[in-house]
Design an enzyme around this catalytic site. Structure first.
Site, mmCIF file in Angstrom:
data_model
loop_
_atom_site.group_PDB
_atom_site.id
_atom_site.type_symbol
_atom_site.label_atom_id
_atom_site.label_comp_id
_atom_site.label_asym_id
_atom_site.label_seq_id
_atom_site.Cartn_x
_atom_site.Cartn_y
_atom_site.Cartn_z
ATOM 1 N N CYS A 124 39.625 40.961 31.839
ATOM 2 C CA CYS A 124 40.028 42.023 33.068
ATOM 3 C C CYS A 124 40.582 43.044 32.075
ATOM 4 O O CYS A 124 41.241 43.131 31.269
ATOM 5 C CB CYS A 124 41.364 41.154 33.692
ATOM 6 S SG CYS A 124 41.963 42.185 34.809
ATOM 7 N N GLU A 135 46.166 34.000 28.340
ATOM 8 C CA GLU A 135 46.252 35.180 28.566
ATOM 9 C C GLU A 135 47.169 35.760 27.338
ATOM 10 O O GLU A 135 47.042 36.696 26.815
ATOM 11 C CB GLU A 135 46.661 35.899 29.917
ATOM 12 C CG GLU A 135 46.869 37.642 29.797
ATOM 13 C CD GLU A 135 47.672 37.972 31.089
ATOM 14 O OE1 GLU A 135 48.090 39.065 31.033
ATOM 15 O OE2 GLU A 135 47.107 37.344 31.999
ATOM 16 N N THR A 145 50.153 39.848 32.679
ATOM 17 C CA THR A 145 49.693 40.490 33.955
ATOM 18 C C THR A 145 49.993 39.649 35.281
ATOM 19 O O THR A 145 50.114 40.375 36.349
ATOM 20 C CB THR A 145 48.142 40.808 33.835
ATOM 21 O OG1 THR A 145 47.436 39.550 33.984
ATOM 22 C CG2 THR A 145 47.564 41.452 32.816
ATOM 23 N N CYS A 182 49.721 43.225 36.566
ATOM 24 C CA CYS A 182 48.581 43.741 37.252
ATOM 25 C C CYS A 182 49.112 44.235 38.694
ATOM 26 O O CYS A 182 49.762 43.365 39.563
ATOM 27 C CB CYS A 182 47.604 42.290 37.464
ATOM 28 S SG CYS A 182 46.410 42.793 38.703
ATOM 29 N N SER A 220 46.602 27.602 37.710
ATOM 30 C CA SER A 220 46.514 29.019 37.833
ATOM 31 C C SER A 220 47.815 29.555 37.571
ATOM 32 O O SER A 220 48.860 29.448 38.567
ATOM 33 C CB SER A 220 45.774 29.510 39.165
ATOM 34 O OG SER A 220 46.306 30.917 39.437
#
Length: 648
Positions: free
Chosen positions: A97, A127, A169, A197, A225
């Site tokens: 991303c 991440e 993010t 983000c 998630s």
């Protein structure tokens, strides 16, 4: 029946959408040997569909097969993974991303500059592990404000490195807000980067607002998630919430007592799953919810050049992030907010503000639309400029650039050309002196068809001078005192600005003593207190006085000296007929050649020299003619007479 409300933002963010499309794109090219480094996203339905189509999940670089094309997922990876891929020789697609890649760049650069990196996030999340991989073991991961507070309490006083702070993010914006309160304020050695983000931040903000209005929230997304879990946590703060992966889980929920139900979805949730939830919800509640319409609204098309309304969702140092009611994430770069380089985005817009914008660029693949507020301002601003010309009004602006033949000034978002001859600078001056300066201009020409305008700084200055002159002559009178700045010097005097109009102090008025040039007394830029000696309105001449009567050396002399006084004097000049000697500053007396000695003197230079100090007697004073006679001989005669008297 229950009322269904859908969060303004829900589903795939452009980073996840891009990563998934890249994998499906490889399959469409006929490539049957594709492997993702870990699950491409945290959504079991999507991952299972890709697996069914032949995409393999590789646990590591070593797990890749020969000739297999690797896909780096949107979470990103550390630099050792890139090095491993290069060494192994497998081709790869980098689906990191862009927001995550920006964090990699920040921590990599700051590590090289000697900073210690603090990372807000889940240390076990891929991440965060990828971010860590760019820090060279020079980092600390904290999950919340308590851990951050503990870090500062133990290490802040003894820190040997500067700190750079970033966030995952998908980090919880509410917890991030609390973390910001913990960070020491006004410490130039601590840099905080806004790396959550924008889509995540907006999604969490929308979910938080909606969860305060409803009885129950349904959060759709993968159980692993991170951003979906954080959505669930945000919603749970305000009402009972359920985290589901797909529509099948709706049947196990008791929603019949809820009058208002809210729905949101994580960034890893594709549109078809959201639609399935919508259809199943309709069956369960037997209610014709308008979820599909709300969802389709988020996919509404926009076009380059279109004028749209948007709400400011977030502001950072380089841009404003805007919600324009579509699936796109809207960005307004600083350069499209204002031409004034002294301002930041937060000086122009604020979160929650509704603004008019023009679409300048669309990237449907990444879900980004670039917008301009400046272009809208230009449309409005040009109308104001046309009106200003009609009314001969003065406008404020900032000099943007030096161009051929003049400068460009930003006025109400419109670039106005000011020819060099209208800047007010002399021919020998550099126009660069005006860069970034605030100026006032008058519009002297408007081209409506080409939407161009020509302005003049000189016209404003001229009008101001005329107004100042008019105001001066209305109140000016002989004897009136002013304070003014010395603007220029000539051989015969100094010109003083009295506030838009100049008057002259003659050299003879600058000092009670003799001076050869005004620069011996004043310099350009000095502030003088002057008074009007003479006025001539027809010619515009103003004669000024500077000398004060109380400073007149002749008045001082008259008050302190009399005929017969014996004083010390310094020879200042020699003539064939005698010598002039200074008694006090500004007052000289003449020693005639016959009064230098008690004998004949043929050449004054044989007896006296400039700078020599002598005792003299004041023999005559003529204040009207400002003449004083002094004598050395008189003292000698007095001394001789005393000797004779003593002898008798």
């Amino acid at each position: 029946m229950a009322e269904i409300k859908v969060a303004k933002s829900a589903g795939f963010c452009f980073g996840v959408d891009r990563a998934v499309k890249l994998v499906y794109g490889e399959l469409e090219k006929g490539n049957k040997s594709v492997a993702t480094l870990g699950p491409i996203i945290h959504n079991a339905d999507v991952v299972n569909d890709l697996t069914d189509k032949g995409v393999r999940i590789a646990d590591s670089v070593d797990d890749l097969k020969e000739g297999e094309k690797a896909v780096i997922r949107s979470h990103g990876v550390g630099k050792k993974i890139y090095e491993g891929l290069d060494q192994k020789g497998n081709a790869y697609i980098d689906a990191t991303c862009p927001f995550v890649a920006r964090i990699h760049k920040i921590v990599r650069e700051k590590t090289e500059e000697g900073y210690f990196i603090l990372i807000a996030g889940d240390k076990d999340h891929p991440e965060v592990q990828g971010i860590v991989g760019h820090c060279d073991e020079n980092y600390y991961v904290f999950k919340d404000e308590d851990q951050l507070k503990s870090f500062f309490s133990k290490n802040y006083k003894n820190l040997e490195k500067k700190l750079a702070i970033v966030a995952q993010t998908t980090y919880n914006i509410l917890i991030w807000g609390e973390c910001l309160k913990v960070i020491p304020k006004d410490d130039e050695n601590i840099l905080v980067f806004d790396t959550i983000c924008n889509a995540t931040s907006q999604r969490q903000s929308d979910a938080a607002l909606l969860s305060k209005e409803v009885d129950v929230m349904i959060v759709v997304g993968g159980k692993n998630s991170s951003n979906t879990i954080k959505l669930y946590n945000v919603c749970s703060e305000n009402c009972p919430s359920y985290h589901i992966e797909n529509a099948d889980e709706l049947y196990s929920l008791n929603l019949k007592n809820a009058e208002k139900i809210g729905i949101t979805a994580g960034a890893s949730t594709p549109a078809y799953i959201i639609k399935e939830v919508q259809n199943t919800m309709a069956e369960i509640l037997e209610d014709d919810i308008n979820f599909e319409e709300a969802l389709e609204q988020s996919f509404k098309k926009v076009h380059t050049g279109e004028r749209v309304k948007g709400y400011i969702a977030a502001v950072n140092n380089s841009e404003a992030i805007v919600d324009i009611g579509t699936k796109h994430t809207g960005y307004v770069p600083l350069s499209e907010l204002t031409d004034d380089q002294t301002k930041k985005p937060s000086d122009i817009v604020s979160v929650g503000e509704e603004v008019d914008l023009i679409v300048t660029k669309i990237n449907d693949q990444e879900g980004i639309v670039t917008l301009s507020k400046k272009k809208v301002d230009e449309l409005v601003g040009f109308d104001n400029i046309s009106k200003a010309k009609e009314e001969d009004a003065v406008l404020d602006g900032v000099v943007l650039n030096v161009v051929k033949g003049g400068i460009l000034v930003s006025v109400d978002g419109v670039r106005v050309f000011v020819p060099a001859s209208q800047t007010g600078l002399g021919r020998d001056k550099n126009l660069d002196e005006l860069l970034k300066q605030k100026v006032q201009i008058k519009i002297i020409e408007v081209n409506e068809s080409r939407r161009r305008a020509v302005g003049s700084i000189k016209a404003v200055a001229k009008a101001q001078r005329e107004a100042a002159k008019a105001a001066f002559w209305e109140t000016a009178e002989i004897g009136k005192v002013y304070k003014g700045e010395v603007k220029s010097l000539t051989n015969y005097g100094a010109f003083v600005d009295l506030g838009g109009i100049d008057g002259m102090v003659h050299i003879s008025e600058l000092s009670w003593g003799r001076i050869k040039h005004p620069s011996q007394v004043v310099k350009v830029g000095d502030i003088l207190e002057v008074y009007i000696k003479e006025l001539d309105k027809e010619s515009g001449r103003i004669s000024l006085g500077f000398k004060k009567a109380e400073d007149n050396p002749w008045v001082k002399f008259q008050n302190n000296y009399n005929v017969g006084d014996v004083v010390k004097a310094t020879i200042v000049s020699i003539t064939p007929f005698g010598a002039f000697a200074q008694i006090i500053e500004g007052v000289d007396g003449l020693i005639h050649i016959s009064q230098i000695a008690d004998k004949r003197v043929d050449n004054v230079n044989d007896v006296l020299s400039v700078g020599q100090e002598v005792d003299v007697k004041i023999t005559e004073i003529d204040l009207d003619k400002k003449r004083i006679s002094i004598s050395i001989r008189a003292l000698l005669d007095d001394a001789a007479a005393e000797e004779i008297e003593d002898a008798e």
